[in-house]
Scaffold this motif. Structure first.
Motif, mmCIF file in Angstrom:
data_model
loop_
_atom_site.group_PDB
_atom_site.id
_atom_site.type_symbol
_atom_site.label_atom_id
_atom_site.label_comp_id
_atom_site.label_asym_id
_atom_site.label_seq_id
_atom_site.Cartn_x
_atom_site.Cartn_y
_atom_site.Cartn_z
ATOM 1 N N LYS A 47 7.123 3.243 -13.194
ATOM 2 C CA LYS A 47 7.338 2.361 -12.045
ATOM 3 C C LYS A 47 7.670 3.180 -10.798
ATOM 4 N N GLU A 48 8.564 4.166 -10.936
ATOM 5 C CA GLU A 48 8.928 5.011 -9.800
ATOM 6 C C GLU A 48 7.733 5.838 -9.323
ATOM 7 N N TYR A 49 6.946 6.345 -10.265
ATOM 8 C CA TYR A 49 5.759 7.129 -9.913
ATOM 9 C C TYR A 49 4.771 6.271 -9.121
ATOM 10 N N GLU A 50 4.495 5.067 -9.596
ATOM 11 C CA GLU A 50 3.560 4.176 -8.898
ATOM 12 C C GLU A 50 4.077 3.836 -7.510
ATOM 13 N N HIS A 51 5.375 3.596 -7.380
ATOM 14 C CA HIS A 51 5.971 3.289 -6.073
ATOM 15 C C HIS A 51 5.789 4.472 -5.112
ATOM 16 N N THR A 52 6.035 5.672 -5.601
ATOM 17 C CA THR A 52 5.884 6.875 -4.783
ATOM 18 C C THR A 52 4.432 7.067 -4.347
ATOM 19 N N GLN A 53 3.506 6.843 -5.274
ATOM 20 C CA GLN A 53 2.086 6.985 -4.936
ATOM 21 C C GLN A 53 1.670 5.966 -3.875
ATOM 22 N N HIS A 54 2.202 4.761 -3.976
ATOM 23 C CA HIS A 54 1.901 3.724 -2.982
ATOM 24 C C HIS A 54 2.416 4.138 -1.600
ATOM 25 N N GLU A 55 3.635 4.658 -1.560
ATOM 26 C CA GLU A 55 4.197 5.125 -0.285
ATOM 27 C C GLU A 55 3.385 6.283 0.291
ATOM 28 N N LEU A 56 2.939 7.199 -0.567
ATOM 29 C CA LEU A 56 2.112 8.318 -0.093
ATOM 30 C C LEU A 56 0.798 7.827 0.505
ATOM 31 N N GLU A 57 0.203 6.822 -0.105
ATOM 32 C CA GLU A 57 -1.051 6.278 0.417
ATOM 33 C C GLU A 57 -0.839 5.679 1.807
ATOM 34 N N ILE A 58 0.269 4.988 2.000
ATOM 35 C CA ILE A 58 0.572 4.430 3.331
ATOM 36 C C ILE A 58 0.748 5.557 4.341
ATOM 37 N N LEU A 59 1.447 6.620 3.969
ATOM 38 C CA LEU A 59 1.630 7.760 4.876
ATOM 39 C C LEU A 59 0.291 8.431 5.207
ATOM 40 N N ARG A 60 -0.588 8.552 4.216
ATOM 41 C CA ARG A 60 -1.919 9.134 4.480
ATOM 42 C C ARG A 60 -2.695 8.285 5.485
ATOM 43 N N LEU A 61 -2.607 6.963 5.319
ATOM 44 C CA LEU A 61 -3.307 6.073 6.249
ATOM 45 C C LEU A 61 -2.734 6.190 7.659
ATOM 46 N N LEU A 62 -1.423 6.303 7.759
ATOM 47 C CA LEU A 62 -0.808 6.470 9.081
ATOM 48 C C LEU A 62 -1.236 7.788 9.730
ATOM 49 N N ALA A 63 -1.276 8.856 8.942
ATOM 50 C CA ALA A 63 -1.704 10.160 9.474
ATOM 51 C C ALA A 63 -3.161 10.094 9.915
ATOM 52 N N ARG A 64 -3.997 9.440 9.115
ATOM 53 C CA ARG A 64 -5.406 9.287 9.493
ATOM 54 C C ARG A 64 -5.526 8.494 10.789
ATOM 55 N N GLY A 65 -4.704 7.450 10.916
ATOM 56 C CA GLY A 65 -4.723 6.641 12.132
ATOM 57 C C GLY A 65 -4.334 7.446 13.360
ATOM 58 N N GLU A 66 -3.333 8.309 13.222
ATOM 59 C CA GLU A 66 -2.935 9.141 14.357
ATOM 60 C C GLU A 66 -4.059 10.088 14.771
ATOM 61 N N LYS A 67 -4.756 10.657 13.792
ATOM 62 C CA LYS A 67 -5.888 11.539 14.105
ATOM 63 C C LYS A 67 -7.003 10.766 14.803
ATOM 64 N N GLU A 68 -7.247 9.538 14.348
ATOM 65 C CA GLU A 68 -8.282 8.721 14.980
ATOM 66 C C GLU A 68 -7.898 8.360 16.412
ATOM 67 N N ILE A 69 -6.622 8.092 16.641
ATOM 68 C CA ILE A 69 -6.161 7.780 18.000
ATOM 69 C C ILE A 69 -6.384 8.985 18.907
ATOM 70 N N GLU A 70 -6.020 10.170 18.414
ATOM 71 C CA GLU A 70 -6.223 11.384 19.206
ATOM 72 C C GLU A 70 -7.696 11.630 19.504
ATOM 73 N N ALA A 71 -8.555 11.266 18.569
ATOM 74 C CA ALA A 71 -9.990 11.484 18.750
ATOM 75 C C ALA A 71 -10.651 10.346 19.533
ATOM 76 N N GLY A 72 -9.907 9.263 19.761
ATOM 77 C CA GLY A 72 -10.469 8.136 20.504
ATOM 78 C C GLY A 72 -11.352 7.246 19.652
ATOM 79 N N THR A 73 -11.208 7.324 18.343
ATOM 80 C CA THR A 73 -11.991 6.466 17.444
ATOM 81 C C THR A 73 -11.035 5.591 16.648
ATOM 82 N N GLY A 74 -11.559 4.772 15.770
ATOM 83 C CA GLY A 74 -10.691 3.976 14.911
ATOM 84 C C GLY A 74 -10.877 2.493 15.140
#
Length: 92
Positions: A47-74
């Motif tokens: 349960k803890e592992y799955e929760h951590t993986q879910h949080e990591l996926e959200i962080l990856r999406l946020l990081a991708r979003g920041e890169k897209e904002i910098e590039a003017g896409t998204g």
């Protein structure tokens, strides 16, 4: 103040693996396993592992979003909020 981590030698884990796993799962705390006095592994409940993986996926999406904002896409904000709400609804 946070509590001290649970640390056990590999030899102790071998002797009572089933009991140790039951206690670890019930406590929701990670278990650090040592070998020859050095930390070699960390165990967490599924349960803890799955929760951590879910949080990591959200962080990856946020990081991708920041890169897209910098590039003017998204995507526009409304689309991203709908996607974020869907991800948060999946959280266990």
């Amino acid at each position: 103040m946070s509590k001290a981590p649970r640390i056990i030698p590999l030899s102790d884990f071998r002797q009572d693996a089933s009991g140790i796993l039951k206690r670890m799962t019930a406590s929701h705390d990670p278990l650090f396993i040592t070998q020859r006095g050095r930390a070699t592994a960390v165990m967490v409940s599924m349960k803890e592992y799955e929760h951590t993986q879910h949080e990591l996926e959200i962080l990856r999406l946020l990081a991708r979003g920041e890169k897209e904002i910098e590039a003017g896409t998204g995507f526009d904000l409304k689309t991203m909020l709908v996607e974020a709400d869907a991800l948060l609804a999946e959280q266990p």
